[in-house]
Design an enzyme around this catalytic site. Structure first.
Site, PDB file in Angstrom:
ATOM      1  N   CYS A 247       8.970-105.929 -28.800  1.00  0.00           N
ATOM      2  CA  CYS A 247       8.282-104.398 -27.527  1.00  0.00           C
ATOM      3  C   CYS A 247       6.608-104.298 -27.498  1.00  0.00           C
ATOM      4  O   CYS A 247       7.554-104.549 -26.362  1.00  0.00           O
ATOM      5  CB  CYS A 247       9.304-103.581 -28.498  1.00  0.00           C
ATOM      6  N   THR A 248       6.110-104.462 -28.724  1.00  0.00           N
ATOM      7  CA  THR A 248       5.063-104.489 -28.063  1.00  0.00           C
ATOM      8  C   THR A 248       4.380-105.867 -27.526  1.00  0.00           C
ATOM      9  O   THR A 248       4.036-105.983 -26.453  1.00  0.00           O
ATOM     10  CB  THR A 248       4.275-104.810 -29.375  1.00  0.00           C
TER      11      THR A 248
END
Length: 211
Positions: free
Chosen positions: A45-46
């Site tokens: 997600c980062t």
């Protein structure tokens, strides 16, 4: 019932890292990409949210606003954004909905119980200025998305909304497009003065009309 293409998407008001957002008011006359991620402070997600920040000029060129979502709260988002900015060398420049009560997640079917009953899967919704759903793609948690593909689809949607064409496999902006099958070839030659190449009566190509 799950949201289907062509449906008018439901409105909502939900908290975000930049304050409460009412979808319809916030969207205005823009297209919207609404995308969910499983959780803050997770590796895939980062990288995804960092990539979207890098691509924001491309979304803006296409009159697209971007809205992320997870079931984490506002304070979690604000802390994690610092990590995204640091590790991905970006500045997150779009809102992240804090859907802690899962109101939006349930409204849009972003939680798939057999995958994980508590977290949102990686879903993408492309919504046009009429609030209609034009694209939905769902990815497994382990697979990061290709946001260049999202941009490609938006290019196709915006082109085919305006002209009587479709886009073939692997098409990219600037390449030849397909003449709509409903247009007779002789009419197509007048409609598309750049030329029409007939491969089969049902498969005809023409240069992209707006290039």
């Amino acid at each position: 019932m799950a949201l289907q293409l062509g449906d008018v998407v439901p409105n909502f008001t939900q908290a975000s890292n930049v304050g409460d957002i009412n979808l319809y008011d916030w969207a205005g006359d823009s297209w919207v990409v609404l995308f969910s991620h499983p959780a803050d402070y997770t590796p895939v997600c980062t990288t995804e949210l960092g990539e979207v920040a890098k691509l924001m000029p491309e979304f803006e060129k296409r009159n697209v606003k971007v809205l992320a979502l997870s079931v984490d709260d506002v304070e979690s988002h604000k802390g994690w954004i610092n990590d995204i900015n640091e590790t991905q060398n970006v500045t997150v420049n779009y809102p992240i909905l804090a859907d802690a009560d899962k109101k939006v997640s349930n409204l849009y079917g972003m939680i798939h119980p057999n995958a994980n009953p508590n977290l949102t899967v990686r879903t993408v919704f492309v919504i046009d200025p009429e609030r209609k759903l034009r694209l939905t793609i769902t990815y497994p948690p382990s697979t990061g998305r290709n946001f260049e593909e999202i941009l490609r689809v938006i290019d196709s949607l915006q082109l085919t909304d305006k002209y009587s064409v479709a886009t073939p496999v692997n098409w990219k902006d600037g390449e030849d497009v397909v003449v709509a099958p409903s247009i007779p070839t002789e009419e197509a030659k007048q409609k598309f003065p750049k030329g029409v190449t007939e491969i089969k009566p049902y498969l005809r190509l023409t240069p992209q009309p707006n290039k």
